[in-house]
Motif scaffolding. Sequence first.
Motif, short mmCIF file in Angstrom:
data_model
loop_
_atom_site.label_atom_id
_atom_site.label_comp_id
_atom_site.label_asym_id
_atom_site.label_seq_id
_atom_site.Cartn_x
_atom_site.Cartn_y
_atom_site.Cartn_z
N LEU A 154 0.84 -1.21 -0.04
CA LEU A 154 0.13 0.06 -0.07
C LEU A 154 0.75 1.13 -0.16
O LEU A 154 2.04 1.15 0.64
CB LEU A 154 -0.98 0.00 1.02
CG LEU A 154 -2.14 -0.84 1.24
CD1 LEU A 154 -2.80 -0.96 2.72
CD2 LEU A 154 -3.24 -0.51 0.26
N PRO A 155 0.51 2.29 -0.52
CA PRO A 155 1.32 3.55 -0.62
C PRO A 155 1.42 3.96 0.71
O PRO A 155 0.78 3.83 1.58
CB PRO A 155 0.47 4.51 -1.46
CG PRO A 155 -0.58 3.58 -2.25
CD PRO A 155 -0.54 2.61 -1.71
N ASP A 156 2.43 4.66 0.97
CA ASP A 156 2.71 5.19 2.59
C ASP A 156 1.66 6.31 2.57
O ASP A 156 1.62 6.23 4.01
CB ASP A 156 4.22 5.67 2.66
CG ASP A 156 5.33 4.74 2.64
OD1 ASP A 156 4.96 3.29 2.92
OD2 ASP A 156 6.30 4.77 2.03
N VAL A 157 1.67 7.15 1.65
CA VAL A 157 0.56 7.98 1.91
C VAL A 157 -0.71 7.90 1.08
O VAL A 157 -0.62 7.80 -0.24
CB VAL A 157 1.09 9.45 1.57
CG1 VAL A 157 0.25 10.61 1.57
CG2 VAL A 157 2.49 9.68 2.17
N PRO A 158 -1.83 7.56 1.54
CA PRO A 158 -2.97 7.25 0.94
C PRO A 158 -3.17 8.31 0.11
O PRO A 158 -3.19 9.47 0.01
CB PRO A 158 -4.12 7.16 1.79
CG PRO A 158 -3.24 6.77 3.17
CD PRO A 158 -2.17 7.76 3.02
N THR A 159 -3.76 8.08 -1.30
CA THR A 159 -3.87 9.04 -2.28
C THR A 159 -5.17 9.70 -2.44
O THR A 159 -5.14 10.84 -2.79
CB THR A 159 -3.66 8.26 -3.72
OG1 THR A 159 -2.61 7.49 -3.96
CG2 THR A 159 -3.76 9.18 -5.15
N HIS A 160 -5.91 8.98 -1.75
CA HIS A 160 -7.44 9.82 -1.75
C HIS A 160 -7.90 10.54 -0.21
O HIS A 160 -8.51 9.59 0.39
CB HIS A 160 -8.55 8.64 -2.15
CG HIS A 160 -8.24 8.18 -3.56
ND1 HIS A 160 -7.54 7.04 -3.46
CD2 HIS A 160 -8.44 8.51 -4.78
CE1 HIS A 160 -7.15 6.72 -5.12
NE2 HIS A 160 -7.98 7.87 -5.44
#
Length: 188
Positions: A154-160
């Motif tokens: 999972l990305p370290d920083v959520p995109t949404h």
Amino acid sequence: ALTGRGLAIAGIIIAVIMSLLAVIILVPVFLRAKETAQEFSEFYGDEDQFFTGGAAGTSPCMSNVKQVNLALLMYADDWDNTLPPAEMWAAGLAPYTRNPSEVFYCPRGREAKYHYAFNEALATMNLNDLSPDTVTIFDSDMTTLNAHGTVDDLPDVPTHQGEYVIGFADGSVESLDREAALDLVWEP
């Protein structure tokens, strides 16, 4: 019996009555549609907010993940409930999607062409062996076609707006914060 002029007048009267009935039936329908549109606008804000952020900023991405998830279910249905191999999952799903060049892309303005990954623990598994809440497709920074991985990807920083868009084995899609995403069923 009506003849000539009387028949013409009767035709005009019938046309006027039909027109009035159409107006009486359609006006309430249009008023309800207008109210619904106003409620939608009040809830989601202006059009720019709807497509680029705000309360519904995940909607286009959720729609894409939903389409990918449905393609995954159709693929499995055609292959005796077997999910695709991790190394070619997106290529395998392409024939089941309406627009493969766009459905694997998150419209949030990121520059890469691909933004979703397949839960590699599910590769070639039988769909019937999975819990409905098992993660199938998830938001990812891996920017290659057929990206696959685990919860660690999972990305370290959520995109949404602080949330990830995640698809499940039952075909549903949710937008979840990091803590909730880490607590999901990732292993069958």
